[in-house]
Design an enzyme around this catalytic site. Structure first.
Site, mmCIF file in Angstrom:
data_model
loop_
_atom_site.group_PDB
_atom_site.id
_atom_site.type_symbol
_atom_site.label_atom_id
_atom_site.label_comp_id
_atom_site.label_asym_id
_atom_site.label_seq_id
_atom_site.Cartn_x
_atom_site.Cartn_y
_atom_site.Cartn_z
ATOM 1 N N ALA A 103 92.284 48.650 84.838
ATOM 2 C CA ALA A 103 93.267 48.996 85.870
ATOM 3 C C ALA A 103 94.687 48.834 85.346
ATOM 4 O O ALA A 103 95.600 48.494 86.081
ATOM 5 C CB ALA A 103 93.062 48.101 87.092
ATOM 6 N N ARG B 162 100.690 60.564 86.661
ATOM 7 C CA ARG B 162 100.609 61.779 87.486
ATOM 8 C C ARG B 162 100.650 61.512 88.985
ATOM 9 O O ARG B 162 100.761 62.423 89.782
ATOM 10 C CB ARG B 162 99.343 62.568 87.116
ATOM 11 C CG ARG B 162 99.505 63.360 85.840
ATOM 12 C CD ARG B 162 98.206 64.002 85.424
ATOM 13 N NE ARG B 162 97.283 63.046 84.829
ATOM 14 C CZ ARG B 162 95.987 63.283 84.625
ATOM 15 N NH1 ARG B 162 95.459 64.427 84.998
ATOM 16 N NH2 ARG B 162 95.223 62.370 84.052
ATOM 17 N N GLN C 108 97.013 43.675 79.687
ATOM 18 C CA GLN C 108 97.148 44.589 78.557
ATOM 19 C C GLN C 108 98.621 45.009 78.548
ATOM 20 O O GLN C 108 99.033 45.855 79.342
ATOM 21 C CB GLN C 108 96.228 45.809 78.750
ATOM 22 C CG GLN C 108 96.212 46.745 77.555
ATOM 23 C CD GLN C 108 95.539 48.076 77.877
ATOM 24 O OE1 GLN C 108 95.427 48.483 79.035
ATOM 25 N NE2 GLN C 108 95.104 48.768 76.839
ATOM 26 N N TYR D 145 105.887 47.621 132.424
ATOM 27 C CA TYR D 145 106.019 46.868 131.183
ATOM 28 C C TYR D 145 105.735 45.399 131.469
ATOM 29 O O TYR D 145 106.392 44.771 132.310
ATOM 30 C CB TYR D 145 107.431 46.993 130.583
ATOM 31 C CG TYR D 145 107.616 46.007 129.457
ATOM 32 C CD1 TYR D 145 106.819 46.093 128.312
ATOM 33 C CD2 TYR D 145 108.535 44.960 129.541
ATOM 34 C CE1 TYR D 145 106.932 45.168 127.287
ATOM 35 C CE2 TYR D 145 108.652 44.024 128.513
ATOM 36 C CZ TYR D 145 107.841 44.140 127.392
ATOM 37 O OH TYR D 145 107.939 43.221 126.386
ATOM 38 N N TYR E 278 113.614 39.607 128.492
ATOM 39 C CA TYR E 278 114.582 39.421 127.411
ATOM 40 C C TYR E 278 115.982 39.397 127.991
ATOM 41 O O TYR E 278 116.391 40.313 128.701
ATOM 42 C CB TYR E 278 114.425 40.598 126.433
ATOM 43 C CG TYR E 278 115.254 40.510 125.194
ATOM 44 C CD1 TYR E 278 115.239 39.370 124.378
ATOM 45 C CD2 TYR E 278 116.062 41.581 124.797
ATOM 46 C CE1 TYR E 278 115.999 39.310 123.225
ATOM 47 C CE2 TYR E 278 116.826 41.531 123.649
ATOM 48 C CZ TYR E 278 116.794 40.381 122.859
ATOM 49 O OH TYR E 278 117.547 40.319 121.722
HETATM 50 C C1 UD1 Z 1 88.404 58.518 80.651
HETATM 51 C C2 UD1 Z 1 87.350 58.703 79.543
HETATM 52 C C3 UD1 Z 1 86.678 60.044 79.714
HETATM 53 C C4 UD1 Z 1 86.063 60.116 81.091
HETATM 54 C C5 UD1 Z 1 87.128 59.875 82.157
HETATM 55 C C6 UD1 Z 1 86.502 59.790 83.521
HETATM 56 C C7 UD1 Z 1 88.194 57.455 77.666
HETATM 57 C C8 UD1 Z 1 88.842 57.541 76.325
HETATM 58 N N1 UD1 Z 1 87.992 58.623 78.265
HETATM 59 O O1 UD1 Z 1 89.417 59.480 80.459
HETATM 60 O O2 UD1 Z 1 85.678 60.243 78.743
HETATM 61 O O3 UD1 Z 1 85.451 61.369 81.273
HETATM 62 O O4 UD1 Z 1 87.787 58.645 81.908
HETATM 63 O O5 UD1 Z 1 87.508 59.615 84.474
HETATM 64 O O6 UD1 Z 1 87.878 56.382 78.122
HETATM 65 N N2 UD1 Z 1 93.254 52.254 81.280
HETATM 66 C C9 UD1 Z 1 93.713 50.997 80.929
HETATM 67 N N3 UD1 Z 1 94.397 50.853 79.760
HETATM 68 C C10 UD1 Z 1 94.652 51.889 78.919
HETATM 69 C C11 UD1 Z 1 94.195 53.166 79.290
HETATM 70 C C12 UD1 Z 1 93.487 53.311 80.472
HETATM 71 O O7 UD1 Z 1 93.489 50.026 81.652
HETATM 72 O O8 UD1 Z 1 95.283 51.650 77.883
HETATM 73 C C13 UD1 Z 1 92.516 52.410 82.541
HETATM 74 C C14 UD1 Z 1 93.229 53.277 83.551
HETATM 75 O O9 UD1 Z 1 94.025 52.482 84.428
HETATM 76 C C15 UD1 Z 1 92.057 53.936 84.300
HETATM 77 C C16 UD1 Z 1 90.941 53.980 83.268
HETATM 78 O O10 UD1 Z 1 91.289 53.053 82.271
HETATM 79 O O11 UD1 Z 1 91.615 53.130 85.371
HETATM 80 C C17 UD1 Z 1 90.739 55.353 82.669
HETATM 81 O O12 UD1 Z 1 91.915 55.747 81.987
HETATM 82 P P1 UD1 Z 1 92.420 57.239 81.997
HETATM 83 O O13 UD1 Z 1 93.643 57.324 81.170
HETATM 84 O O14 UD1 Z 1 92.452 57.757 83.383
HETATM 85 O O15 UD1 Z 1 91.248 57.948 81.162
HETATM 86 P P2 UD1 Z 1 90.830 59.451 81.283
HETATM 87 O O16 UD1 Z 1 91.759 60.286 80.495
HETATM 88 O O17 UD1 Z 1 90.589 59.789 82.694
#
Ligand code: UD1
Ligand code: MG
Length: 450
Positions: free
Chosen positions: A9, A15, A72, A365, A386
């Site tokens: 998370a 976006r 992170q 009221y 009041y």
């Molecule tokens: C990811 C998967 C993809 C899958 C898709 C489904 C990877 C590389 N790809 O892509 O194969 O089909 O999800 O939705 O995993 N997050 C972190 N730290 C980071 C990056 C991401 O905590 O450095 C968390 C984001 O908050 C999110 C989740 O990981 O909750 C997924 O990250 P996101 O960047 O949305 O990955 P996708 O491009 O959707």
């Protein structure tokens, strides 16, 4: 076997174009990260680990005691995100690590359960969920070998045209053998985008001739991930439908359910009927055999059995049984209506208790008041509670008759069985069994006791 959920998370959710971290955007009244936490908790009693980054403090505040957190600092991809949990979970702290993404609120606990069961039976180090879908939504593609076994996950950005055509997608939920995971994460290559992809663990397992188990899901809805407000609306619609279906299967009738909005956690008793455009928010609970709506908004309110609420707005109120209210009634914080209270059109009640059988038919009221059983509040009655600086209380006894358009200037007490004449402005306490009239009201008569 110890299973520890790790929830990712930390992503920015660029976006979403929002000041609020993506994880805290609400779906049916609840921050989206809570749904993933609920699913995690359904499969394991270990406290989940949540990886936070963007908006870390706000997410931690919202989730509170329900999870452990690792930070992170910079987001170098999903593989890098999972690495942050190593210090908490390596060295035999857990047998399996269940990784899910916080932005996938519709993933059901039952599905996550299947994933964990598959990994328990898998001689290899990891299992994952996949789905077959026409619209790839930017998901990673599942690349299989000629014999049908999983070979790798190819991220969309890296896929060639034949790989892009693959219809089997990576959902984003995995179950790993713990010690294998920590070792594998260290060997993930840096992607061309400068990230460490968790999905590259699949290729690492296959290279070492270790089997990867894929569970193919059939419900695409469960895999809706939220990356934009368009997805947020889609997820909300799907969740709303899921919640409504749950209530209908439990014995609640809904007329035009697609117009009815019920937040997660609301309770509704059997044989209650909801008419269109009814909104039930927050910590609301509704008893049995009620009729609510059309056009009512009910927030954080407790309603007993056999109540009727028609075109009304209720907030932080309590209704006991057989209460009947509306159209166009308004209850504000601290309104408490006893059994068989009747409240008609254009009434407002705040911080007041109306005892059993009170009738308040029209245009009133009532604020900061205690009203005795079976008292009648005439049309247009107002508690003038009041004085411009402070709120003052009004206490009205049982079986009182307040005449139309009476102004009750608080602080004020009206004794049991008394009456006020129409248009009275009552500024002084009225004893029991007394009729007062006029401006300011004065006693003109002692009444015969009933
Ligand atoms: C990811 C998967 C993809 C899958 C898709 C489904 C990877 C590389 N790809 O892509 O194969 O089909 O999800 O939705 O995993 N997050 C972190 N730290 C980071 C990056 C991401 O905590 O450095 C968390 C984001 O908050 C999110 C989740 O990981 O909750 C997924 O990250 P996101 O960047 O949305 O990955 P996708 O491009 O959707
Ligand atoms: Mg995503």
């Amino acid at each position: 076997m110890k299973i520890t959920p790790v929830l990712l998370a930390a992503g920015q959710g660029t976006r979403m174009k929002s000041k609020l971290p993506k994880m805290l955007h609400k779906i049916c009244g609840q921050p989206m990260v809570f749904y993933a936490l609920d699913a995690a908790r359904a499969v394991s009693t270990e406290t989940p680990v949540v990886v936070v980054g963007h908006g870390a403090e706000a997410v931690q505040d919202a989730v509170g005691e329900a999870a452990r957190f690792v930070i992170q600092e910079e987001q170098f991809g999903t593989g890098h995100a999972v690495m942050q949990a190593e210090s908490l979970l390596s060295g035999g702290q857990t047998d399996l690590v269940l990784v899910t993404y916080g932005d996938m609120p519709l993933l059901r606990a039952e599905t996550v359960q299947k994933l964990v069961a598959a990994q328990k039976a898998n001689p290899g180090p990891m299992s994952l969920l996949t789905v077959i879908a026409e619209d790839p939504r930017g998901f990673g593609r599942i690349f299989r070998k000629a014999d049908g076994t999983v070979a790798a996950i190819v991220e969309e950005a890296q896929a060639d045209s034949s790989q892009l055509a693959i219809k089997e997608l990576n959902v984003g939920a995995y179950c790993f053998r713990s010690e294998w995971l920590w070792a594998a994460l260290k060997r993930i290559p840096l992607s061309p985008k400068g990230e460490y992809y968790l999905t590259d663990t699949v290729a690492l397992a296959i290279e070492a001739n270790l089997p990867v188990q894929a569970i193919v899901m059939d419900d695409m809805i469960e895999t809706i991930g939220v990356n934009s407000r368009v997805h947020l609306a889609e997820a909300e619609a799907a969740m709303r439908q899921r919640i409504n279906i749950g209530h209908m299967l439990n014995g609640v009738t809904m007329i035009q359910p697609e117009t009815i909005y019920i937040e997660a956690g609301v309770k509704i008793g059997c044989d209650t009927i909801l008419w269109p455009n009814t909104y039930l928010h927050g910590k609301t609970s509704i008893g049995e055999d009620c009729v609510l709506g059309p056009n009512s908004i009910i927030r954080n309110t407790k309603i007993g059995d056999r109540c009727k609420v028609l075109m009304s707005d209720l907030e932080s109120a309590v209704l006991e049984n057989d209460v009947d209210m509306g159209p166009f009634a308004r209850l504000r914080k601290g309104a408490h209506l006893g059994n068989h209270v009747h409240m008609g059109n254009f009434g407002e009640v705040k911080d007041s208790h109306l005892s059993e059988g009170v009738k308040m038919g029209h245009f009133s009221y009532i604020g900061n008041a205690e009203i005795g059983a079976n008292t009648n509040i005439g049309a247009g009655t107002i508690t003038c509670n009041y004085d411009g600086e402070k709120k003052h209380p009004t206490t009205i006894g049982e079986d009182v008759f307040i005449g139309s358009d009476t102004m009750l200037v608080a602080p004020l007490t009206i004794g049991a069985r008394s009456r006020t004449g129409a248009g009275a402005v009552v500024t002084k306490n009225v004893p029991e069994d007394t009729l007062v009239v006029g401006v300011p009201a004065r006693a003109i008569k002692k009444l015969d006791k009933k």
